[in-house]
Scaffold this motif. Structure first.
Motif, mmCIF file in Angstrom:
data_model
loop_
_atom_site.group_PDB
_atom_site.id
_atom_site.type_symbol
_atom_site.label_atom_id
_atom_site.label_comp_id
_atom_site.label_asym_id
_atom_site.label_seq_id
_atom_site.Cartn_x
_atom_site.Cartn_y
_atom_site.Cartn_z
ATOM 1 N N GLU A 112 0.836 -1.206 0.000
ATOM 2 C CA GLU A 112 0.000 0.000 0.000
ATOM 3 C C GLU A 112 0.870 1.255 0.000
ATOM 4 O O GLU A 112 0.521 2.260 -0.607
ATOM 5 C CB GLU A 112 -0.927 0.002 1.214
ATOM 6 N N HIS A 120 -4.234 2.564 2.156
ATOM 7 C CA HIS A 120 -5.163 2.036 1.167
ATOM 8 C C HIS A 120 -6.347 2.979 0.976
ATOM 9 O O HIS A 120 -6.664 3.397 -0.129
ATOM 10 C CB HIS A 120 -5.651 0.664 1.635
ATOM 11 N N HIS A 121 -6.989 3.321 2.077
ATOM 12 C CA HIS A 121 -8.204 4.105 1.953
ATOM 13 C C HIS A 121 -7.915 5.584 1.753
ATOM 14 O O HIS A 121 -8.715 6.279 1.135
ATOM 15 C CB HIS A 121 -9.118 3.852 3.148
ATOM 16 N N TYR A 164 -11.670 6.425 -6.574
ATOM 17 C CA TYR A 164 -11.649 4.964 -6.594
ATOM 18 C C TYR A 164 -11.574 4.388 -8.002
ATOM 19 O O TYR A 164 -11.547 3.184 -8.175
ATOM 20 C CB TYR A 164 -12.879 4.420 -5.870
ATOM 21 N N ASP A 196 -4.388 2.136 -9.569
ATOM 22 C CA ASP A 196 -5.633 1.866 -8.878
ATOM 23 C C ASP A 196 -5.292 1.625 -7.415
ATOM 24 O O ASP A 196 -4.235 1.089 -7.107
ATOM 25 C CB ASP A 196 -6.256 0.622 -9.515
ATOM 26 N N GLU A 251 -6.242 -0.479 -5.518
ATOM 27 C CA GLU A 251 -6.186 -1.893 -5.134
ATOM 28 C C GLU A 251 -5.126 -2.662 -5.900
ATOM 29 O O GLU A 251 -5.033 -3.873 -5.774
ATOM 30 C CB GLU A 251 -7.553 -2.533 -5.354
ATOM 31 N N PHE A 255 -2.343 -5.137 -4.116
ATOM 32 C CA PHE A 255 -2.651 -6.211 -3.185
ATOM 33 C C PHE A 255 -2.210 -7.584 -3.693
ATOM 34 O O PHE A 255 -1.564 -8.347 -2.973
ATOM 35 C CB PHE A 255 -4.142 -6.207 -2.856
ATOM 36 N N SER A 277 -15.080 -9.557 2.846
ATOM 37 C CA SER A 277 -13.870 -9.076 2.191
ATOM 38 C C SER A 277 -12.738 -8.904 3.198
ATOM 39 O O SER A 277 -12.909 -9.067 4.404
ATOM 40 C CB SER A 277 -14.162 -7.737 1.529
#
Lengths: 289, 315
Positions: A39, A105-106, A114, A212, A214, A217, B235
């Motif tokens: 991340e 991450h967030h 997003y 992105d 994500e 990961f 998740s």
């Protein structure tokens, strides 16, 4: 066909290897597995992207800035979160890295949105002919950059004062400390270096997929698998382990199935832990009391 | 003062029983989720607090419990409580299987293995459409006890409370058992404990299995509360929030587990304005908590408690 698959597998593996190197670096120096490594790399790549598009810097300037930026990110993170936990039980540091994971991450999704964005390609799209196989310049470029990082790391650990100090600290923290090695410094340097290498890996993978929040990961999961395959304590082992994973991934996707392309890493982790838990390239270390 | 603890426990129980009165349907639902999360926090208490092992894949066991229970209730016609038990057992079996290989090595391997495992479970549940409904998910009937369907979350809350208390009681007994004591010894010094003849792997596998069982039970109960299962409910973010709530509530206390559950159920309500930043705030609270309040929220309560008590004479 097979040469192409192996070549792009090696390129993919090199990206995993860079992230695995960051994981192993921090693990060796501080005995912490940094779950937020991927991340942090993603976050750093987003900062580079922001410099590129919002601040309007040219691409070469951004690439030059990437490594120092990564160092800064790692150093600040270590200072703020890991330093206060130095003498706490190791589980606490692990939990803190998981907190970091959530934050980076967030925060990335929150700040930059997003939706995946296109990252400009670093290499020209024309394939090169090598031994009768057409290989993308992208693959070659990725392999070259990774090789450069590995060589630089080797030189750092063999020939600089700090590198030798870090090796000593990773072998025996207490003894190194008694010999005058500043162990808090080595931890800081490890985090800085690891974070810089992570950002480089992020920059390499972003043009391949999309940028992105994500994207790192699955890379992290495979870096784990590769590092475990290599023994988690050996830098060359981690690199070789990741190259194996990258090639395997491509071959499995081409000849078996693409459905479990991302989770096969889990199978490898379990298999290695079952049959050769110390990894392929390190000897089992007996811990002294 | 000898009975202070008992009195405090009784008071907490009284509050828990009285809580739902005067709340609306949404309030019942929130309280029910508090209990469900608290059971997960309890399971992490066993694993992290006693075992010193970490899992970032508990959403996987939660999913196994939920789907296991839902499937035997729907397809085989099991009664609700039997389904919950089956859900717990399915999770427990997989828990043992995951822990088995990871224990041959020290360190963080178990955490990594659980991370991979949770993803694997989510993907298998998603792909196996014939059994789990895949993308469409699965409809789960309302819970029923001895032929009576529990129509509202008001009555379901008391079932959940009973399950929580039962599992909390088991946790307490487990802590005092041979395995519980061994785990604590192992946590203090694994080498010293092993020299005294404590077998590390078996005890940690037991802890992991029990933890997975609790989480599976919680997942099963959650499925019946939601009424509909889809793989998105399980998740990675869920695994991480579980860990957060367990740490924030307190890893060494059953009351802490309750506080953790309340945190996870209420925080989204309180942080609603922050929308996207919610998980960032979770992360920050987690790190701050590890740094400044490693005993969790419950340690604050305990601290106040000890200040108010007159100091005991030195022995």
């Amino acid at each position: 066909m097979i040469t192409q698959l192996v070549a792009s597998g090696l390129a993919l593996g090199s990206i995993y290897a860079l992230l695995a190197l960051s994981l192993v670096l921090i693990h060796k120096a501080t005995d912490v597995v940094n779950f937020a490594q991927g991340e942090m790399a993603m976050f750093g790549t987003f900062i580079c992207f922001a410099l590129l598009t919002r601040a309007g810097l040219p691409l070469p300037a951004v690439l030059l800035l990437a490594a120092p930026l990564g160092v800064a990110l790692g150093v600040v993170t270590e200072r703020a979160t890991m330093r206060p936990l130095q003498s706490a039980p190791p589980v606490n540091a692990l939990i803190a890295t998981i907190g970091l994971w959530m934050i980076f991450h967030h925060a990335a999704g929150w700040i930059w949105g997003y939706d995946p964005v296109r990252f400009p390609s670093l290499f020209s799209p024309e394939p090169v002919e090598i031994m009768g196989a057409r290989i993308a310049q992208n693959s070659l470029g990725i392999i070259a950059v990774s090789l450069l990082v590995v060589v630089l790391l080797y030189l750092f650990f063999e020939f600089t004062r700090m590198g030798v100090a870090m090796r000593a600290a990773s072998m025996n923290r207490r003894a190194a400390q008694l010999m005058g090695v500043d162990v808090t410094r080595t931890s800081l340097v490890a985090w800085g270096l690891a974070s810089a290498i992570g950002v480089v890996s992020g920059l390499l993978i972003a043009p391949l997929t999309f940028l992105d929040f994500e994207m790192m990961f699955s890379v992290l999961l495979k870096a784990f698998a590769g590092a475990i395959l290599g023994g988690f304590n050996s830098l060359p082992g981690a690199v070789i382990g990741c190259l194996v994973i990258g090639v395997l991934e491509n071959l499995i996707a081409a000849y078996v199935s693409t459905a479990f392309k991302d989770t096969f890493a889990f199978g490898i982790i379990i298999l290695v832990l079952m049959f050769r838990p110390q990894g392929l390239f390190t000897r089992r270390i007996a811990k002294k009391v | 003062m000898k009975h202070a603890r008992t009195i405090a426990t009784l008071l907490v129980l009284l509050v828990l029983v009285a809580l739902p009165f005067g709340l609306g349907h949404y309030g019942y639902y929130i309280l029910a989720t508090v209990m469900i999360y608290a059971i997960v926090a309890l399971s992490l208490n066993v694993l992290i607090g006693m075992g010193g092992q970490i899992s970032i894949g508990h959403a996987g066991f939660w999913a196994l419990g939920a789907y296991g229970s839902a499937l035997v209730v729907i397809k085989l016609g099991f009664p609700f409580l039997a389904g919950v038990l089956v859900g717990g057992l399915v999770a427990a079996i997989f828990g043992a299987l995951v822990a088995l290989p990871a224990l041959r090595v020290q360190g963080h391997y178990l955490a990594i293995a659980t991370l991979g495992f949770a993803l694997f479970v989510q993907q298998v549940l998603f792909e196996w459409e014939g059994l789990t409904g895949g993308r469409q998910g699965l409809f789960v009937p309302r819970p029923s006890l001895f032929g009576y369907e529990l129509q509202t979350d008001f009555s379901y809350y008391y079932v959940l409370l009973a399950v929580f208390l039962l599992l909390a009681w088991i946790t307490g007994n487990f802590a005092g058992s041979h395995t519980g004591r061994s785990l604590m010894a192992l946590k203090m010094s694994s080498v010293a404990a092993e020299c005294c003849g404590i077998a590390r792997p078996i005890h940690i596998i037991i802890a992991f299995t029990i933890s997975a069982f609790f989480t599976g039970v919680s997942g099963a109960l959650y499925g019946h509360l939601l009424g509909h299962l889809s793989t998105e409910t399980f998740s990675l973010a869920v695994s991480l929030s579980f860990l957060t709530m367990a740490v924030i509530g307190g890893l060494h206390s059953r009351a802490g587990a309750l506080l953790g559950g309340a945190y996870l159920a209420l925080a989204p309500e309180l942080l609603r304005e922050f929308k996207d930043a919610q998980m960032v705030i979770y992360g920050i609270t987690l790190i701050l908590c590890v740094q400044f309040l490693p005993g969790g929220l419950i340690s604050l309560v305990e601290r106040v408690w000890t200040i108010r008590r007159p100091p005991r004479a030195a022995p």
